[in-house]
Design an enzyme around this catalytic site. Structure first.
Site, short mmCIF file in Angstrom:
data_model
loop_
_atom_site.label_atom_id
_atom_site.label_comp_id
_atom_site.label_asym_id
_atom_site.label_seq_id
_atom_site.Cartn_x
_atom_site.Cartn_y
_atom_site.Cartn_z
N HIS A 171 1.09 60.83 5.79
CA HIS A 171 2.33 60.69 5.43
C HIS A 171 2.73 59.34 5.10
O HIS A 171 2.23 58.27 5.54
CB HIS A 171 3.35 61.21 6.56
CG HIS A 171 3.24 60.45 8.05
ND1 HIS A 171 2.21 60.97 9.15
CD2 HIS A 171 3.53 59.31 8.33
CE1 HIS A 171 2.47 60.20 10.06
NE2 HIS A 171 3.15 58.98 9.56
C1 T46 Z 1 2.67 56.84 11.83
C2 T46 Z 1 1.31 56.98 12.45
C3 T46 Z 1 0.41 55.53 12.59
C4 T46 Z 1 7.69 62.24 18.19
O1 T46 Z 1 8.54 63.24 18.76
N1 T46 Z 1 7.93 60.71 18.54
C5 T46 Z 1 7.45 59.97 17.98
O2 T46 Z 1 7.76 58.80 18.08
C6 T46 Z 1 6.22 60.12 17.31
C7 T46 Z 1 5.56 58.91 16.44
C8 T46 Z 1 5.87 61.41 17.25
N2 T46 Z 1 6.49 62.51 17.55
C9 T46 Z 1 6.10 63.94 17.45
C10 T46 Z 1 6.27 64.20 16.07
C11 T46 Z 1 4.90 65.29 16.13
O3 T46 Z 1 5.43 66.77 16.44
O4 T46 Z 1 4.86 63.82 17.68
C12 T46 Z 1 3.95 64.88 17.20
C13 T46 Z 1 2.67 64.19 16.33
O5 T46 Z 1 3.34 63.17 15.41
P1 T46 Z 1 2.47 62.95 13.94
O6 T46 Z 1 1.90 64.20 13.55
O7 T46 Z 1 3.50 62.29 12.93
O8 T46 Z 1 1.28 61.98 14.32
P2 T46 Z 1 0.32 60.91 13.48
O9 T46 Z 1 -0.55 60.56 14.45
O10 T46 Z 1 0.12 61.61 12.28
O11 T46 Z 1 1.41 59.79 12.88
C14 T46 Z 1 1.88 58.86 13.89
C15 T46 Z 1 3.21 58.53 13.51
O12 T46 Z 1 3.88 59.79 13.58
C16 T46 Z 1 3.57 57.93 12.10
O13 T46 Z 1 4.84 57.45 12.21
O14 T46 Z 1 2.74 55.98 11.34
O15 T46 Z 1 0.89 57.50 13.84
#
Ligand code: T46
Length: 139
Positions: free
Chosen positions: A50
């Site tokens: 993303h």
């Molecule tokens: C990024 C990379 C490096 C939250 O509720 N609060 C938060 O602060 C974050 C970061 C995530 N979430 C929730 C949203 C999803 O339901 O945690 C779950 C996993 O998040 P996501 O699928 O976006 O995780 P990654 O590892 O793909 O990405 C993360 C960050 O979201 C993103 O901003 O730059 O790490």
């Protein structure tokens, strides 16, 4: 300009070991509003895929390593995050992918904004369209 922007953190180590301290607008080039960390990532899992419309982040693997791929819509670069004293600055409108997490990887991320799902662009085609129109607008 390179998409990979690494920040060297000063190590305050002494004979007892190492210590890194990170302060807003000093070691980290923004006000830190949120901190999260990614750990216990299962083998073979990829994360990210993303971009963010308006968010700056610094990511550092405080243990272990992972391979970060950055893409601005026209160019891709990659870097291994494998040092507790090196942070990767990821700015707005950069598509990021995280690959090849080691079992012991703990990635700490410092973010300039509170969590906001509406800031995410999770479809590569939408990201590419927005990135292209921004780049054309800047010319
Ligand atoms: C990024 C990379 C490096 C939250 O509720 N609060 C938060 O602060 C974050 C970061 C995530 N979430 C929730 C949203 C999803 O339901 O945690 C779950 C996993 O998040 P996501 O699928 O976006 O995780 P990654 O590892 O793909 O990405 C993360 C960050 O979201 C993103 O901003 O730059 O790490």
């Amino acid at each position: 300009m390179s998409l990979v922007k690494l920040i060297d953190f000063p190590s305050l180590g002494d004979e007892r070991g190492s210590l890194v301290a990170l302060e807003s607008n000093k070691d980290i080039p923004f006000d830190i509003k949120r901190v999260y960390y990614i750990f216990c990532t299962h083998q073979g899992v990829v994360r990210g895929f993303h971009a963010h419309k308006k968010l700056q982040q610094v990511a550092v693997c405080i243990t272990g390593k992972c391979r970060m791929v950055l893409d601005n819509g026209t160019r891709k670069e990659e870097v291994w995050l494998d040092s507790a004293s090196k942070g990767l600055l990821i700015e707005d409108m950069i598509w990021r992918e995280m690959h090849d997490f080691s079992n012991d990887c703990v990635m700490l991320v410092l973010a300039s904004e509170h969590y906001d799902e509406s800031d995410y662009i999770r479809e590569y085609s939408s990201f590419k369209n927005i990135a292209m129109s921004l780049q054309i607008g800047m010319k």
